[in-house]
Write a protein that holds these residues in place. Structure first.
Motif, PDB file in Angstrom:
ATOM      1  N   VAL A 109       0.857  -1.188   0.000  1.00 16.49           N
ATOM      2  CA  VAL A 109       0.000   0.000   0.000  1.00 16.49           C
ATOM      3  C   VAL A 109       0.894   1.239   0.000  1.00 16.49           C
ATOM      4  O   VAL A 109       1.860   1.304   0.765  1.00 16.49           O
ATOM      5  CB  VAL A 109      -0.901   0.001   1.266  1.00 16.49           C
ATOM      6  N   LEU A 111       0.890   5.316   0.528  1.00 18.81           N
ATOM      7  CA  LEU A 111       0.150   6.520   0.936  1.00 18.81           C
ATOM      8  C   LEU A 111       0.710   7.717   0.187  1.00 18.81           C
ATOM      9  O   LEU A 111       1.894   8.031   0.317  1.00 18.81           O
ATOM     10  CB  LEU A 111       0.289   6.743   2.451  1.00 18.81           C
ATOM     11  N   SER A 193      -2.550   2.315  -4.406  1.00 16.81           N
ATOM     12  CA  SER A 193      -2.291   3.729  -4.110  1.00 16.81           C
ATOM     13  C   SER A 193      -3.478   4.326  -3.372  1.00 16.81           C
ATOM     14  O   SER A 193      -4.620   4.164  -3.787  1.00 16.81           O
ATOM     15  CB  SER A 193      -2.083   4.509  -5.412  1.00 16.81           C
ATOM     16  N   ILE A 194      -3.171   5.022  -2.282  1.00 14.32           N
ATOM     17  CA  ILE A 194      -4.220   5.633  -1.464  1.00 14.32           C
ATOM     18  C   ILE A 194      -3.967   7.137  -1.396  1.00 14.32           C
ATOM     19  O   ILE A 194      -2.842   7.568  -1.126  1.00 14.32           O
ATOM     20  CB  ILE A 194      -4.172   5.058  -0.016  1.00 14.32           C
ATOM     21  N   ASP A 195      -5.012   7.923  -1.624  1.00 12.40           N
ATOM     22  CA  ASP A 195      -4.902   9.369  -1.433  1.00 12.40           C
ATOM     23  C   ASP A 195      -4.902   9.620   0.072  1.00 12.40           C
ATOM     24  O   ASP A 195      -5.946   9.512   0.725  1.00 12.40           O
ATOM     25  CB  ASP A 195      -6.090  10.074  -2.101  1.00 12.40           C
ATOM     26  N   VAL A 203      -8.573   8.278   5.420  1.00  8.74           N
ATOM     27  CA  VAL A 203      -7.497   7.400   4.932  1.00  8.74           C
ATOM     28  C   VAL A 203      -7.749   5.973   5.421  1.00  8.74           C
ATOM     29  O   VAL A 203      -7.645   5.005   4.654  1.00  8.74           O
ATOM     30  CB  VAL A 203      -6.103   7.901   5.409  1.00  8.74           C
ATOM     31  N   SER A 206     -10.339   4.212   3.363  1.00  6.53           N
ATOM     32  CA  SER A 206      -9.831   3.804   2.039  1.00  6.53           C
ATOM     33  C   SER A 206      -8.916   2.579   2.158  1.00  6.53           C
ATOM     34  O   SER A 206      -8.965   1.668   1.335  1.00  6.53           O
ATOM     35  CB  SER A 206      -9.025   4.929   1.392  1.00  6.53           C
ATOM     36  N   VAL A 207      -8.066   2.579   3.191  1.00  9.11           N
ATOM     37  CA  VAL A 207      -7.115   1.464   3.353  1.00  9.11           C
ATOM     38  C   VAL A 207      -7.864   0.170   3.693  1.00  9.11           C
ATOM     39  O   VAL A 207      -7.624  -0.885   3.090  1.00  9.11           O
ATOM     40  CB  VAL A 207      -6.069   1.805   4.454  1.00  9.11           C
ATOM     41  N   GLU A 210      -9.550  -1.560   0.768  1.00  9.35           N
ATOM     42  CA  GLU A 210      -8.632  -2.316  -0.097  1.00  9.35           C
ATOM     43  C   GLU A 210      -8.139  -3.585   0.596  1.00  9.35           C
ATOM     44  O   GLU A 210      -8.071  -4.648  -0.026  1.00  9.35           O
ATOM     45  CB  GLU A 210      -7.421  -1.441  -0.485  1.00  9.35           C
TER      46      GLU A 210
END
Ligand code: AP5
Ligand code: ZN
Length: 215
Positions: A109, A111, A193-195, A203, A206-207, A210
Protein backbone atom coordinates in the motif's frame (compact mmCIF):
# COMPACT_ATOMS: atom_id res chain seq x y z
CA UNK A 1 -1.50 -11.24 6.20
CA UNK A 2 1.81 -9.67 5.25
CA UNK A 3 1.53 -6.02 4.25
CA UNK A 4 3.92 -3.20 3.37
CA UNK A 5 2.88 0.39 3.97
CA UNK A 6 4.93 2.81 1.86
CA UNK A 7 4.84 6.60 1.79
CA UNK A 8 6.93 9.68 2.48
CA UNK A 9 7.96 10.62 6.02
CA UNK A 10 4.96 12.04 7.86
CA UNK A 11 2.44 10.48 5.45
CA UNK A 12 0.60 8.83 8.34
CA UNK A 13 2.10 5.33 8.09
CA UNK A 14 2.44 4.86 11.86
CA UNK A 15 -1.03 6.30 12.53
CA UNK A 16 -2.69 3.98 10.01
CA UNK A 17 -0.59 0.94 11.02
CA UNK A 18 -1.96 1.11 14.57
CA UNK A 19 -5.49 0.82 13.15
CA UNK A 20 -4.57 -1.89 10.63
CA UNK A 21 -2.99 -4.15 13.26
CA UNK A 22 -6.07 -3.81 15.49
CA UNK A 23 -8.46 -4.75 12.70
CA UNK A 24 -6.53 -7.67 11.23
CA UNK A 25 -4.65 -8.98 14.30
CA UNK A 26 -1.16 -8.30 12.93
CA UNK A 27 2.16 -7.13 14.37
CA UNK A 28 3.23 -3.55 13.64
CA UNK A 29 6.89 -3.69 12.59
CA UNK A 30 8.08 -0.08 12.34
CA UNK A 31 11.79 0.26 11.53
CA UNK A 32 11.79 3.79 12.99
CA UNK A 33 10.13 2.66 16.26
CA UNK A 34 12.49 -0.31 16.61
CA UNK A 35 15.51 1.96 16.02
CA UNK A 36 14.24 4.52 18.57
CA UNK A 37 13.76 1.70 21.12
CA UNK A 38 17.33 0.47 20.44
CA UNK A 39 18.62 3.99 21.01
CA UNK A 40 16.67 4.38 24.23
CA UNK A 41 18.11 1.05 25.44
CA UNK A 42 21.64 2.19 24.54
CA UNK A 43 22.34 -0.89 22.39
CA UNK A 44 25.18 -1.18 19.87
CA UNK A 45 22.67 -0.95 17.01
CA UNK A 46 21.09 2.13 18.61
CA UNK A 47 24.50 3.82 18.90
CA UNK A 48 25.35 3.04 15.28
CA UNK A 49 21.99 4.39 14.05
CA UNK A 50 22.04 7.62 16.04
CA UNK A 51 23.97 10.01 13.76
CA UNK A 52 22.14 8.88 10.61
CA UNK A 53 18.74 9.38 12.22
CA UNK A 54 19.53 12.77 13.73
CA UNK A 55 20.57 14.19 10.36
CA UNK A 56 17.57 12.68 8.55
CA UNK A 57 19.79 10.27 6.55
CA UNK A 58 19.29 6.54 6.15
CA UNK A 59 20.83 3.92 8.43
CA UNK A 60 23.02 1.48 6.37
CA UNK A 61 20.99 -1.19 4.55
CA UNK A 62 22.57 -4.27 6.12
CA UNK A 63 21.86 -3.14 9.70
CA UNK A 64 18.22 -2.49 8.80
CA UNK A 65 17.75 -5.69 6.80
CA UNK A 66 19.07 -7.90 9.63
CA UNK A 67 16.95 -6.03 12.19
CA UNK A 68 13.71 -6.22 10.20
CA UNK A 69 14.06 -9.81 8.99
CA UNK A 70 14.72 -10.81 12.60
CA UNK A 71 11.52 -9.03 13.67
CA UNK A 72 9.46 -10.65 10.87
CA UNK A 73 10.53 -14.11 12.03
CA UNK A 74 9.01 -13.34 15.44
CA UNK A 75 5.62 -12.41 13.93
CA UNK A 76 4.08 -15.70 12.78
CA UNK A 77 0.52 -14.28 12.64
CA UNK A 78 1.54 -11.70 10.06
CA UNK A 79 2.67 -8.10 10.08
CA UNK A 80 2.55 -4.64 8.59
CA UNK A 81 5.98 -3.27 7.65
CA UNK A 82 6.23 0.48 8.31
CA UNK A 83 9.33 2.36 7.10
CA UNK A 84 10.87 -0.73 5.48
CA UNK A 85 11.91 -1.31 2.73
CA UNK A 86 13.25 2.18 2.13
CA UNK A 87 15.81 1.53 -0.63
CA UNK A 88 15.79 -0.78 -3.64
CA UNK A 89 18.53 -2.88 -1.96
CA UNK A 90 16.29 -3.37 1.08
CA UNK A 91 13.35 -4.37 -1.16
CA UNK A 92 15.56 -6.94 -2.94
CA UNK A 93 16.79 -8.36 0.36
CA UNK A 94 13.22 -8.56 1.65
CA UNK A 95 12.17 -10.47 -1.47
CA UNK A 96 15.04 -12.93 -0.99
CA UNK A 97 14.08 -13.53 2.65
CA UNK A 98 10.41 -14.06 1.75
CA UNK A 99 11.33 -16.50 -1.01
CA UNK A 100 13.66 -18.43 1.31
CA UNK A 101 10.78 -18.78 3.82
CA UNK A 102 8.32 -19.64 1.01
CA UNK A 103 6.17 -16.64 1.95
CA UNK A 104 4.43 -13.95 -0.08
CA UNK A 105 3.25 -10.39 0.45
CA UNK A 106 -0.52 -9.89 0.45
CA UNK A 107 -0.48 -6.17 -0.27
CA UNK A 108 1.82 -3.21 -0.90
CA UNK A 109 0.00 0.00 0.00
CA UNK A 110 1.39 3.43 -0.92
CA UNK A 111 0.15 6.52 0.94
CA UNK A 112 0.33 9.50 -1.41
CA UNK A 113 0.66 12.99 0.08
CA UNK A 114 2.31 16.16 -1.33
CA UNK A 115 5.57 17.36 0.28
CA UNK A 116 4.15 20.58 1.70
CA UNK A 117 1.45 18.62 3.55
CA UNK A 118 3.81 16.01 5.05
CA UNK A 119 6.22 18.76 6.15
CA UNK A 120 3.43 20.33 8.25
CA UNK A 121 2.45 16.93 9.64
CA UNK A 122 6.01 16.26 10.83
CA UNK A 123 6.73 19.65 12.37
CA UNK A 124 3.35 19.54 14.20
CA UNK A 125 3.73 15.98 15.44
CA UNK A 126 4.05 15.30 19.16
CA UNK A 127 4.78 11.81 20.48
CA UNK A 128 4.51 10.08 23.84
CA UNK A 129 7.94 8.71 24.85
CA UNK A 130 6.22 6.25 27.23
CA UNK A 131 3.54 4.50 25.16
CA UNK A 132 4.37 5.63 21.61
CA UNK A 133 1.02 7.35 20.98
CA UNK A 134 1.26 10.00 18.24
CA UNK A 135 -0.64 13.31 18.11
CA UNK A 136 -0.59 16.49 16.05
CA UNK A 137 -0.86 20.01 17.43
CA UNK A 138 -3.68 20.83 14.98
CA UNK A 139 -4.94 17.66 13.28
CA UNK A 140 -5.01 15.18 16.14
CA UNK A 141 -4.94 17.05 19.42
CA UNK A 142 -4.58 15.31 22.78
CA UNK A 143 -7.40 15.98 25.28
CA UNK A 144 -5.08 18.16 27.39
CA UNK A 145 -2.49 20.19 25.47
CA UNK A 146 0.98 18.62 25.65
CA UNK A 147 -0.17 15.57 27.66
CA UNK A 148 -0.67 11.95 26.55
CA UNK A 149 -4.30 10.79 26.65
CA UNK A 150 -3.15 7.53 28.27
CA UNK A 151 -2.01 9.31 31.42
CA UNK A 152 1.74 8.79 30.72
CA UNK A 153 2.84 12.42 31.00
CA UNK A 154 4.37 15.05 28.70
CA UNK A 155 4.47 14.74 24.93
CA UNK A 156 7.72 15.50 23.10
CA UNK A 157 8.80 16.55 19.63
CA UNK A 158 11.05 14.05 17.85
CA UNK A 159 14.52 15.55 17.18
CA UNK A 160 14.17 14.67 13.50
CA UNK A 161 10.87 16.60 13.26
CA UNK A 162 12.68 19.95 13.54
CA UNK A 163 12.22 21.94 10.28
CA UNK A 164 15.86 21.70 9.07
CA UNK A 165 15.93 17.88 9.46
CA UNK A 166 12.45 17.49 7.90
CA UNK A 167 13.74 19.12 4.70
CA UNK A 168 16.60 16.61 4.50
CA UNK A 169 14.30 13.64 5.17
CA UNK A 170 12.09 14.69 2.25
CA UNK A 171 15.13 15.10 0.00
CA UNK A 172 16.39 11.60 0.94
CA UNK A 173 12.88 10.20 0.37
CA UNK A 174 12.83 11.49 -3.21
CA UNK A 175 16.43 10.45 -3.90
CA UNK A 176 16.32 6.93 -2.46
CA UNK A 177 12.93 5.76 -1.21
CA UNK A 178 10.49 6.82 -3.95
CA UNK A 179 12.27 4.27 -6.20
CA UNK A 180 10.90 1.42 -4.07
CA UNK A 181 7.47 1.96 -5.70
CA UNK A 182 9.14 1.60 -9.11
CA UNK A 183 10.86 -1.58 -7.93
CA UNK A 184 7.55 -3.25 -7.04
CA UNK A 185 6.04 -2.18 -10.36
CA UNK A 186 9.04 -3.65 -12.18
CA UNK A 187 8.77 -7.04 -10.47
CA UNK A 188 5.01 -7.10 -11.15
CA UNK A 189 3.71 -6.54 -7.60
CA UNK A 190 0.48 -4.55 -7.61
CA UNK A 191 0.70 -1.25 -5.70
CA UNK A 192 -2.45 -0.07 -3.94
CA UNK A 193 -2.29 3.73 -4.11
CA UNK A 194 -4.22 5.63 -1.46
CA UNK A 195 -4.90 9.37 -1.43
CA UNK A 196 -3.60 10.11 2.06
CA UNK A 197 -4.20 13.86 1.76
CA UNK A 198 -7.52 13.52 3.57
CA UNK A 199 -8.61 13.11 7.19
CA UNK A 200 -7.11 10.32 9.32
CA UNK A 201 -10.49 8.52 9.33
CA UNK A 202 -10.88 9.03 5.58
CA UNK A 203 -7.50 7.40 4.93
CA UNK A 204 -8.33 4.51 7.26
CA UNK A 205 -11.60 3.89 5.43
CA UNK A 206 -9.83 3.80 2.04
CA UNK A 207 -7.12 1.46 3.35
CA UNK A 208 -9.57 -0.96 5.04
CA UNK A 209 -11.67 -1.12 1.86
CA UNK A 210 -8.63 -2.32 -0.10
CA UNK A 211 -7.23 -4.66 2.57
CA UNK A 212 -10.62 -6.31 3.14
CA UNK A 213 -10.38 -7.52 -0.47
CA UNK A 214 -7.13 -9.41 0.15
CA UNK A 215 -7.89 -10.62 3.69
P1 AP5 B 1 10.68 6.61 10.70
O1 AP5 B 1 10.32 6.64 12.12
O2 AP5 B 1 10.28 5.45 9.87
O3 AP5 B 1 10.15 7.93 10.06
P2 AP5 B 1 9.37 8.22 8.71
O4 AP5 B 1 9.24 7.20 7.67
O5 AP5 B 1 10.08 9.44 8.30
O6 AP5 B 1 7.95 8.27 9.12
P3 AP5 B 1 7.33 9.09 10.23
O7 AP5 B 1 7.37 8.34 11.51
O8 AP5 B 1 7.96 10.47 10.24
O9 AP5 B 1 5.89 9.34 9.69
P4 AP5 B 1 4.61 8.42 9.51
O10 AP5 B 1 4.37 8.23 8.06
O11 AP5 B 1 4.65 7.23 10.39
O12 AP5 B 1 3.52 9.47 10.02
P5 AP5 B 1 2.67 9.54 11.38
O13 AP5 B 1 1.61 8.51 11.36
O14 AP5 B 1 3.54 9.64 12.58
O15 AP5 B 1 12.27 6.77 10.51
C1 AP5 B 1 13.04 7.66 11.27
C2 AP5 B 1 14.52 7.52 10.86
O16 AP5 B 1 14.99 6.19 11.14
C3 AP5 B 1 14.81 7.72 9.37
O17 AP5 B 1 14.98 9.08 9.05
C4 AP5 B 1 16.11 6.91 9.22
O18 AP5 B 1 17.22 7.60 9.70
C5 AP5 B 1 15.87 5.71 10.13
N1 AP5 B 1 15.23 4.58 9.41
C6 AP5 B 1 13.99 4.05 9.63
N2 AP5 B 1 13.73 3.04 8.77
C7 AP5 B 1 14.83 2.93 7.98
C8 AP5 B 1 15.15 2.10 6.87
N3 AP5 B 1 14.29 1.16 6.42
N4 AP5 B 1 16.35 2.25 6.27
C9 AP5 B 1 17.25 3.18 6.71
N5 AP5 B 1 17.00 4.03 7.75
C10 AP5 B 1 15.80 3.90 8.38
O19 AP5 B 1 1.96 10.95 11.13
C11 AP5 B 1 2.71 12.16 11.10
C12 AP5 B 1 1.90 13.28 11.80
O20 AP5 B 1 0.77 13.62 11.00
C13 AP5 B 1 1.35 12.89 13.18
O21 AP5 B 1 1.40 14.02 14.00
C14 AP5 B 1 -0.11 12.50 12.89
O22 AP5 B 1 -0.94 12.76 14.01
C15 AP5 B 1 -0.46 13.39 11.71
N6 AP5 B 1 -1.35 12.75 10.75
C16 AP5 B 1 -1.32 11.45 10.34
N7 AP5 B 1 -2.27 11.23 9.39
C17 AP5 B 1 -2.89 12.42 9.19
C18 AP5 B 1 -3.95 12.85 8.33
N8 AP5 B 1 -4.57 11.99 7.48
N9 AP5 B 1 -4.33 14.13 8.38
C19 AP5 B 1 -3.73 15.00 9.23
N10 AP5 B 1 -2.73 14.67 10.06
C20 AP5 B 1 -2.30 13.39 10.06
ZN1 ZN C 1 1.42 7.75 26.39
Amino acid sequence: MRIILLGPPGAGKGTQCKRIVDRYGLEHLSSGDILRAERAAGSELGKKAQSYMDSGGLVPDQLIVDMMIGAMKKAPKGYVLDGFPRTVVQAEELDKALQAADEKLDAVVNLEVPDEVVAGRMTGRRSCPECGAVYHIENLKPKVEGQCDNGCGELVQRDDDKPEVVANRLKIYHEQTAAVVGYYEKVGTEIISIDANQSVDGVTESVFKELDKVN
